[in-house]
Scaffold this motif. Structure first.
Motif, PDB file in Angstrom:
ATOM      1  N   THR A   1       0.868  -1.170   0.000  1.00 13.60           N
ATOM      2  CA  THR A   1       0.000   0.000   0.000  1.00 13.60           C
ATOM      3  C   THR A   1       0.907   1.222   0.000  1.00 13.60           C
ATOM      4  OG1 THR A   1      -1.711  -1.168   1.254  1.00 13.60           O
ATOM      5  CG2 THR A   1      -1.807   1.237   1.237  1.00 13.60           C
TER       6      THR A   1
ATOM      7  N   GLY B   1       1.456   5.384  -0.453  1.00 15.98           N
ATOM      8  CA  GLY B   1       0.770   6.652  -0.290  1.00 15.98           C
ATOM      9  C   GLY B   1       0.992   7.625  -1.427  1.00 15.98           C
TER      10      GLY B   1
ATOM     11  N   THR C   1       3.550  -1.303   3.898  1.00 19.44           N
ATOM     12  CA  THR C   1       2.798  -0.049   3.888  1.00 19.44           C
ATOM     13  C   THR C   1       3.783   1.109   3.833  1.00 19.44           C
ATOM     14  OG1 THR C   1       1.003  -1.029   5.172  1.00 19.44           O
ATOM     15  CG2 THR C   1       1.125   1.372   5.104  1.00 19.44           C
TER      16      THR C   1
ATOM     17  N   GLY D   1       3.921   5.269   3.603  1.00 18.52           N
ATOM     18  CA  GLY D   1       3.101   6.459   3.805  1.00 18.52           C
ATOM     19  C   GLY D   1       3.295   7.504   2.722  1.00 18.52           C
ATOM     20  N   ASP D   2       2.568   8.611   2.868  1.00 21.24           N
ATOM     21  CA  ASP D   2       2.656   9.712   1.906  1.00 21.24           C
ATOM     22  C   ASP D   2       4.058  10.325   1.918  1.00 21.24           C
ATOM     23  OD1 ASP D   2      -0.048   9.319   1.477  1.00 21.24           O
ATOM     24  OD2 ASP D   2      -0.668  11.005   2.752  1.00 21.24           O
TER      25      ASP D   2
ATOM     26  N   SER E   1       6.210  -1.236   7.860  1.00 21.64           N
ATOM     27  CA  SER E   1       5.503   0.018   7.654  1.00 21.64           C
ATOM     28  C   SER E   1       6.511   1.162   7.663  1.00 21.64           C
ATOM     29  CB  SER E   1       4.463   0.220   8.759  1.00 21.64           C
ATOM     30  OG  SER E   1       3.807   1.461   8.614  1.00 21.64           O
TER      31      SER E   1
ATOM     32  N   GLY F   1       6.639   5.303   7.697  1.00 23.16           N
ATOM     33  CA  GLY F   1       5.777   6.431   8.007  1.00 23.16           C
ATOM     34  C   GLY F   1       5.854   7.556   6.998  1.00 23.16           C
ATOM     35  N   ASN F   2       4.882   8.456   7.065  1.00 26.96           N
ATOM     36  CA  ASN F   2       4.821   9.600   6.155  1.00 26.96           C
ATOM     37  C   ASN F   2       6.127  10.388   6.175  1.00 26.96           C
ATOM     38  OD1 ASN F   2       2.161   8.926   5.668  1.00 26.96           O
ATOM     39  ND2 ASN F   2       1.320  10.473   7.046  1.00 26.96           N
TER      40      ASN F   2
ATOM     41  N   GLU G   1      10.176  -1.207  11.281  1.00 28.69           N
ATOM     42  CA  GLU G   1       9.342  -0.036  11.021  1.00 28.69           C
ATOM     43  C   GLU G   1      10.175   1.238  11.027  1.00 28.69           C
ATOM     44  OE1 GLU G   1       5.655   2.320  13.183  1.00 28.69           O
ATOM     45  OE2 GLU G   1       5.795   0.126  13.370  1.00 28.69           O
TER      46      GLU G   1
ATOM     47  N   PRO H   1       7.627   8.238  10.936  1.00 23.61           N
ATOM     48  CA  PRO H   1       7.429   9.372  10.032  1.00 23.61           C
ATOM     49  C   PRO H   1       8.602  10.349  10.106  1.00 23.61           C
ATOM     50  CG  PRO H   1       5.396   8.881  11.184  1.00 23.61           C
ATOM     51  CD  PRO H   1       6.450   8.031  11.812  1.00 23.61           C
TER      52      PRO H   1
END
Length: 457
Positions: A372, A374, A397, A399-400, A415, A417-418, A431, A434
């Protein structure tokens, strides 16, 4: 009145020189028999019966929603209908079609049924430039009614000059059909039971015998060998290309276009040469498709550009390309690829079961699987999501506004982060928060004065 639809599909197809039964050979991505069944879908038949014989197990396994009657051995078309008589229902109309004549139109089939109306024998005929191999229609010179059909093998030289041929398809009153085929004999050059002999029986009983001509030759052309199959393929593709162009699609060269499914489209769609469309494809307004693309089961939104040599295969899961996206050249989208507006997928990038939000870019030599992603992400060249641990798939995942440097491995599940940044050459297993910079690579070592090995002579 009850309607029976009978499709004869028992022939061996010796000239196809194939282990595949003739009716299962593909035309525009669908079997010959499948095309016939598709044409019959709107006819609301009380019974749909396929007569099988050679390769019966294969044909029956590949065909759904019908009943089957086997013709063993195959002793002619009349013999085939003799086998199906016990399965016919009611006293209305029986429509008889051929499983190797794939492009019969639904409107033509309806016309046969309506003209029969349970009381007339109605033959589908066609005017042919070269009627060789077709049964000839013998008409009454006074009223134009059909008197007989003479098979090509049994026709006299004068009868072979007739250019109106019998297509092999008819609609008959069911009760009379049962009676007629029970009286057939095989006193002919081939020792077979000809269904065409029922014409003389109908004439003798005083029943109307009508001949309805097909709209065009293509809908009655049969397939007996690979040459005829290829010729019919090109004729069918030319017809589809013309329909698309009349609806506003610009094809660079209609002779180099293949549609093997359904294609819906908006305005101002442009398609370059040698593109193949399969399954269900939707093209929005202003979509441009470059040369040599294979596109299957996907929705492509308005303004998207599919560059040359792109391969898209959504399979059953489907795929989608957002408005204004740029894909390719040499890109590959696999099932579950869901691309948002203005996404860029460049050369030698593969996307599978992944969602990319608006403005995300993966421009070179990359893999995104089970991810996924962003908005506005920049995904570097040579980077991959390691989504498979040898037994199970895991998700990544991103992020943006994330920047993933070149030659990175993102080991799922993970994951990011943005706004995070992944340094080039990193293998990321944990992980990333952001805004953080994550770097995971070996320390560079420089050795002064090092000499390369030389070949031994």
């Amino acid at each position: 009145m009850a309607l029976n639809i009978v499709i004869m599909a028992a022939g061996k197809g010796t000239r196809m020189k194939s282990a595949t039964p003739k009716v299962l050979h593909k035309l525009a991505g669908r079997s010959l028999l499948g095309h016939v069944l598709k044409s019959c879908e709107a006819l609301a038949a009380d019974a749909r019966i396929v007569i099988t014989g050679h390769g019966a197990d294969q044909v029956e396994a590949a065909t759904q929603g019908v009943s089957f009657v086997r013709q063993m051995p195959q002793l002619g078309t009349g013999h085939a209908i003799q086998q199906v008589v016990p399965a016919l229902v009611g006293e209305g109309t029986t429509l008889i079609l051929n499983g190797d004549v794939p492009l019969i139109e639904t409107t033509t089939a309806k016309a046969l049924i309506e003209a029969c109306a349970g009381h007339a024998l109605v033959l589908l005929t066609v005017d042919l430039a070269d009627p060789t191999g077709y049964g000839r229609i013998i008409r009454d010179p006074d009223d134009g009614g059909v008197l007989a059909i003479v098979e090509h093998k049994d026709a006299t030289p004068e009868q072979r000059l007739i250019h109106e041929g019998y297509s092999g398809m008819m609609a008959a009153p069911t009760g009379a059909l049962k009676r007629w085929v029970g009286a057939l004999t095989n006193n002919n050059a081939q020792g077979e039971y000809y269904l065409t002999d029922i014409v003389a029986m109908a004439v003798a009983e005083g029943l109307p015998v009508l001949g309805i001509k097909a709209h065009n030759e293509i809908e009655v052309l049969g397939v007996n060998d690979p040459v005829q199959l290829s010729q019919l393929e090109r004729a069918f593709q030319a017809r589809q290309a013309e329909q698309l162009m009349r609806a506003g699609v610009r094809l660079a060269d209609p002779a180099r276009f293949d549609l093997r499914g359904t294609l819906t489209h908006g305005q101002d769609v442009e398609i370059d040469v040698n593109c193949v469309f399969e399954g269900d494809v939707s093209l929005g307004d202003g979509v441009r498709v470059g040369a040599h693309c294979v596109i299957r089961n996907v929705k492509i939104a308005a303004g998207a550009r599919i560059h040359e040599f792109t391969h898209i295969d959504g399979e059953a899961a489907g795929a989608s390309v957002g408005e204004g996206a740029l894909i390719g050249p040499f890109a590959r989208l696999r099932p579950g690829a869901q691309l948002g507006a203005e996404v860029h997928i460049g050369n030698f990038v593969e996307v599978k079961n992944s969602t990319l939000a608006k403005g995300a870019k993966a421009n070179h030599l990359a893999y995104l699987g089970d991810a996924t992603v962003g908005e506005r992400v920049n995904y570097g060249a040579g980077s991959i999501t390691a989504n498979y641990d040898g037994a199970n798939k895991h998700r990544t995942t991103i992020g943006d506004d994330v920047h993933v440097g070149s030659n990175c491995v993102l080991v799922a599940p993970i994951s990011i982060g943005n706004g995070a940044t992944i340094g080039g050459g990193s293998t990321i297993t944990k992980e990333v928060a952001p805004g953080d910079l994550a770097v995971a690579r070996g320390k560079q070592v420089s050795i002064a004065g090092w000499t390369r090995p030389t070949k031994k002579r």
